[in-house]
Design an enzyme around this catalytic site. Structure first.
Site, mmCIF file in Angstrom:
data_model
loop_
_atom_site.group_PDB
_atom_site.id
_atom_site.type_symbol
_atom_site.label_atom_id
_atom_site.label_comp_id
_atom_site.label_asym_id
_atom_site.label_seq_id
_atom_site.Cartn_x
_atom_site.Cartn_y
_atom_site.Cartn_z
ATOM 1 N N LYS A 102 1.019 -10.507 -19.333
ATOM 2 C CA LYS A 102 2.492 -10.700 -18.753
ATOM 3 C C LYS A 102 2.953 -9.307 -19.200
ATOM 4 O O LYS A 102 3.238 -9.427 -20.667
ATOM 5 C CB LYS A 102 3.076 -11.575 -19.551
ATOM 6 N N GLU A 155 1.865 -8.434 -33.393
ATOM 7 C CA GLU A 155 2.615 -7.150 -33.736
ATOM 8 C C GLU A 155 3.922 -7.125 -33.693
ATOM 9 O O GLU A 155 4.647 -7.047 -32.569
ATOM 10 C CB GLU A 155 1.959 -6.068 -33.002
ATOM 11 N N CYS A 207 8.297 0.311 -33.333
ATOM 12 C CA CYS A 207 8.423 -0.611 -34.465
ATOM 13 C C CYS A 207 7.957 -0.062 -35.546
ATOM 14 O O CYS A 207 8.393 -0.576 -36.759
ATOM 15 C CB CYS A 207 7.338 -1.899 -34.106
#
Length: 477
Positions: free
Chosen positions: A177, A251, A285
């Site tokens: 996805k 993550e 991140c």
């Protein structure tokens, strides 16, 4: 003119018209849509999961050399599309050309790394010495089964490669996805799958919003979930996976420190600070958005940062720029909210802080000085080009402040004495620490964090192990 793609759902080895609500791809430098594509439905997820389960039995038993051949096919297919994918990343993500080139190279390297890894025997863990001479033991890694891969919008192609390559290498089939904001680049994986003759059902690509991810988690055929994204969504995914005790890799976020020691080279430190927080407009991140600097060099470093940031060119990626826009309007607005918070808290703004520029989703490179530890700007992941600075006295104080966070994804240490800098790095609670270097990531390294930054590891052998269970076989000697 807005381009339209109706066949954006990849199932059973070919593209199908999407029956879900259409989505638009937006150029963040202008705020205008440039393409429209159809999305999948929960029924498509059911079809994909059933297909993945049928394909799994054959794919897992395929000779490792054959799976490696397909992985190298993905790498070559990405290279063949290099210019088109770089241009699309610039247009859809707002990435400067250099960053888009790095992303594509990372994805290519990841597929080749896992091809080499499994072909070199990584799935066979070898013999185990047992305490009884009458028995012999050996260990192998067996694939979990159909895997749900849910990837974010900040690094399309790359985060997909980090999941898809080890999943296929291990023998799993996959449902992917992509983010609804950056779907178009990810469709290249379906095109390449067709070109290289990947067996039907081994890979499905299901564009759409959160309902598609939820349907993937509900599919009884799914045996592994891997997600990269926000902590809020990760928490929901973990809760849904827990209902069926599915193995999960997460993550998640970070609020990473960059620690500058008293003996650091000022110019080198300034370069690493800027690269750590302004690369990809801070939408990473591992962004080192907390600068912890020894008071002995703080004034010099702050002056160097001011000079360097004033020279940064921010604008449309088609020009000669250092930083582009944020990828989505929602993310731009979120960052603007933090700038408002900074003003309400009376934070000392070194540069930026005034918000948007131009018609697109731009935020100026922004730095706040002497930010209190209680401030949301110090504690929370902003995911934008915003740096918070605090001065400390000595290495012990720097280490304590670096570790005083709910996160533990990454960190950088800058110092003149490598032994001293490495000693500080050893004591920072983070999954990856760079010492006197930019945030370079190789497929051979591991990626993942401590504390609220996630569960499991991507890249390296740990990334492969995330899609396989260890099986021990005991026989008479």
């Amino acid at each position: 003119m807005i381009e339209t793609r109706t066949d954006a759902v990849f199932l059973n080895g070919r593209f199908h018209p999407g029956k879900g609500a259409p989505r638009e791809a937006v150029n963040p430098a202008t705020g205008e849509a440039f393409a429209r594509f159809a999305t999948a439905t929960p029924d498509d997820v059911t079809t994909a999961a059933e297909s993945a389960e049928r394909a799994f039995g054959t794919w897992r038993r395929l000779p490792v050399s054959e799976r490696a051949r397909f992985l190298r096919g993905f790498a070559s297919g990405l290279e063949a599309r290099q210019e088109a994918l770089i241009a699309l990343q610039m247009r859809n993500n707002g990435k400067p050309r250099m960053e888009a080139e790095i992303d594509l190279g990372d994805a290519v390297a990841c597929f080749r790394y896992y091809a080499d890894l499994v072909e070199g025997g990584a799935l066979d863990r070898g013999r185990v010495v047992l305490p009884d001479d009458g028995f012999s033991g050996r260990q192998v890694l067996e694939p979990y089964g159909p895997a749900a891969l849910i990837v974010p919008w900040n690094f399309p192609l790359v985060t997909t490669a980090w999941k898809l390559a080890p999943a296929l290498a291990a023998g799993c089939t996959a449902l992917l996805k992509p983010s609804e904001f950056t779907t178009l680049a990810e469709l290249a994986y379906g095109e390449i799958a067709q070109e290289i003759g990947l067996p039907e059902g081994v890979l499905s690509i299901l564009p759409g919003e959160g309902a598609i991810g939820a349907a993937m988690l509900d599919a009884p055929q799914i045996r592994k979930v891997s997600f990269t994204g926000s902590n809020a969504t990760g928490t929901r995914i973990m809760g849904a996976a827990a209902k069926r005790l599915l193995p999960v890799s997460l993550e998640l976020g970070g609020k990473s420190p960059i620690v500058v020691l008293s003996d650091a080279d000022i110019d080198a430190a300034a370069e690493l600070v800027c690269g750590g927080v302004f690369f990809n407009a801070g939408q990473i991140c591992s962004a080192t958005s907390r600068l912890i600097v020894d008071e002995a060099v703080a004034d010099d470093l702050i002056a160097a940062l001011r000079t360097r940031i004033r020279k940064m060119a921010v604008g449309d990626p088609r020009g000669a720029i250092d930083m582009g826009p944020l990828t989505t309007m929602a993310q731009r607005d979120k960052v603007l909210g933090y700038l408002l918070t900074a003003r309400s808290e009376g934070l000392d703004c070194l540069c930026g802080g005034t918000g948007a520029m131009g018609p697109g989703f731009f935020i100026e490179p922004t730095v706040y000085l002497d930010v209190p530890e209680t401030s949301a700007l110090w504690r929370e992941e902003i995911f934008g080009p915003v740096l918070s600075v605090r001065r400390v006295k000595g290495d012990e104080a720097a280490i304590a402040l670096a570790n005083a966070t709910d996160y533990g994804l990454a960190a950088t240490v800058v110092g003149g004495d490598p032994v001293r800098a490495n000693a500080v790095a050893d004591r920072i609670d983070a999954g990856h620490v760079w010492v006197n270097t930019m945030q370079i990531i190789f497929p051979e390294t591991s990626w993942g964090g401590f504390k609220a930054s996630g569960i499991g590891r991507e890249l390296g052998f740990g990334g492969l192990q995330g899609y396989a269970a260890l099986k021990h076989i005991t026989t008479p000697a």
